[in-house]
Design a protein around this motif. Structure first.
Motif, PDB file in Angstrom:
ATOM      1  N   VAL A 220       0.837  -1.201   0.000  1.00 54.31           N
ATOM      2  CA  VAL A 220       0.000   0.000   0.000  1.00 54.31           C
ATOM      3  C   VAL A 220       0.867   1.244   0.000  1.00 54.31           C
ATOM      4  CG1 VAL A 220      -1.710   1.308   1.330  1.00 54.31           C
ATOM      5  CG2 VAL A 220      -1.920  -1.183   1.130  1.00 54.31           C
ATOM      6  N   GLY A 221       1.920   1.236   0.828  1.00 54.44           N
ATOM      7  CA  GLY A 221       2.782   2.410   0.913  1.00 54.44           C
ATOM      8  C   GLY A 221       3.541   2.699  -0.368  1.00 54.44           C
ATOM      9  N   ALA A 222       3.710   1.687  -1.229  1.00 55.12           N
ATOM     10  CA  ALA A 222       4.442   1.917  -2.483  1.00 55.12           C
ATOM     11  C   ALA A 222       3.715   2.892  -3.392  1.00 55.12           C
ATOM     12  CB  ALA A 222       4.656   0.588  -3.201  1.00 55.12           C
ATOM     13  N   GLY A 223       2.417   3.035  -3.225  1.00 62.05           N
ATOM     14  CA  GLY A 223       1.655   3.967  -4.052  1.00 62.05           C
ATOM     15  C   GLY A 223       1.460   5.328  -3.420  1.00 62.05           C
ATOM     16  N   LEU A 224       2.105   5.572  -2.287  1.00 63.34           N
ATOM     17  CA  LEU A 224       1.951   6.843  -1.587  1.00 63.34           C
ATOM     18  C   LEU A 224       3.189   7.708  -1.762  1.00 63.34           C
ATOM     19  CD1 LEU A 224       0.420   5.504   1.753  1.00 63.34           C
ATOM     20  CD2 LEU A 224      -0.805   6.395  -0.228  1.00 63.34           C
TER      21      LEU A 224
END
Length: 376
Positions: A220-224
């Motif tokens: 999830v954090g990879a897209g933030l």
């Protein structure tokens, strides 16, 4: 320079579709490694008590065992209380109806003819002088019970003797902990092996849950944005806490409501339960996992907010519909009893508003590309 800085605003903050697929593949492989490691640890024998899986299966059966002990205790108490007038005439005291609850024992009613009582007195060698013919007594001598179980002479009379004597009811008492009725049953030999593997897999998922949750939130954090990614790692321990809190609530609290509610129908219909281990394991594993995943609601809301899919205003304006969706989801994910439904619904509604609080506490960073009215 200002224009160049604006052009670099999205540097290292976005990924292409193929890069997202590659990141997903990487995280899935790492998550499988954690699951496999937990599965192997669950199978390793520890001392003389077997593997962690064997202990886990015994622990999982504990709520069922406690509920069945309570069921048979109440069943015995009701039965003895309903027959108290007859028991008093036979010489039993009023306290006999309190034995199941006070001592955790269940009665086994047998009928003996006077000739059998005389034989039993000879077996006891005078140890129970109160067991005279026609006088009921509580017989607890283990040697006498063994003789009764192994001998074919008890309960039988010579021809014509049955017409001259009436049988007398006796109660033999046994601990509920030794009662086979409170243990789950398996209906086939391979069933226990399949159950063992399923339990090991689920236990492995719990053991490897730190790695599983880490790689999920890392994806999830990879897209933030880089600054937002730090919030994901900051909330990672909170995510683990919510998962185990939900599972513990289901195991230690909700099961009591579920089992007590369902067993009341057995009492009303006068049908004794005969639980099957595979069916119980399905409920005992699925319900805690469902609660644990449901308790991730505030973090999922926060992630969707950070991905700019929903805003705080959306969450606030649609709270009524959200409560309805939560109630419907709780009804579908829990057994058919109102107790477990409310035990899931009430915490999830509270966690929904906690998710709104997280969005307000860590608002989206302002930039010149944001709309002026995006936030309140």
């Amino acid at each position: 320079m200002a224009r160049k800085k604006r052009d670099d605003l999205f540097e290292n903050s976005q990924m292409t579709f193929l890069e997202h697929l590659d990141e997903l593949r990487y995280r899935l492989i790492r998550a499988i490694y954690w699951l496999a490691a937990g599965f192997v640890l669950a199978l390793i024998p520890i001392g003389s008590h077997g593997s962690l899986t064997s202990r886990a299966v015994s622990c999982i059966q504990r709520p069922l065992t406690q509920a069945l002990e309570r069921y048979y205790t109440e069943h015995s108490t009701r039965k003895l209380s309903g027959e108290m007038d007859q028991l008093r005439q036979l010489g039993y005291s009023q306290n006999v109806a309190q034995i199941p609850e006070r001592l955790g024992m269940a009665e086994r009613e047998v009928w003996l003819f006077p000739d059998d009582i005389a034989r039993l007195r000879r077996i006891l060698d005078g140890e129970d002088a109160a067991a005279a013919p026609g006088k009921p007594a509580l017989l607890t001598n283990a040697r006498a019970l063994e003789q009764i179980d192994n001998s074919g002479s008890f309960g039988t009379l010579s021809p014509g003797a049955a017409d001259a004597a009436e049988p007398i009811p006796f109660f033999f008492w046994e601990k509920l902990a030794n009662d086979p009725r409170i243990r789950a049953k398996s209906l086939s030999m391979p069933e226990t092996f399949v159950i063992f593997l399923k339990a090991a897999l689920v236990l492995g998922a719990f053991i490897g849950s730190p790695g599983l949750f880490y790689h999920f939130w890392a994806f999830v954090g990879a897209g933030l944005y880089p600054k937002e990614r730090r919030l994901v790692y900051r909330f990672f321990p909170f995510s683990l806490f919510l998962f185990f809190a939900g599972a513990a609530l289901a195991f230690f609290v909700v099961f009591q409501f579920v089992l007590h509610y369902l067993l009341t129908f057995n009492s009303g219909l006068n049908v004794d339960p005969d639980p099957r281990i595979s069916e119980w394991l399905k409920l005992a594993i699925g319900l805690p996992i469902g609660f644990g995943l449901g308790f991730q609601l505030p973090l999922v809301m926060f992630a969707l907010y950070r991905l700019r899919i929903f805003t705080t205003k959306d969450y606030m304006s649609q709270w009524r519909i959200s409560v309805l969706v939560i109630a419907f989801g709780a009804m579908m994910l829990t057994p058919p009893d109102p107790g477990s439904m409310f035990c899931m619904m009430v915490p999830l509604i509270s966690l929904y508003f906690l998710g709104i609080g997280l969005c307000k506490l860590w608002p989206l960073p302002k930039s010149e590309f944001d709309e002026a009215d995006e936030e309140d």
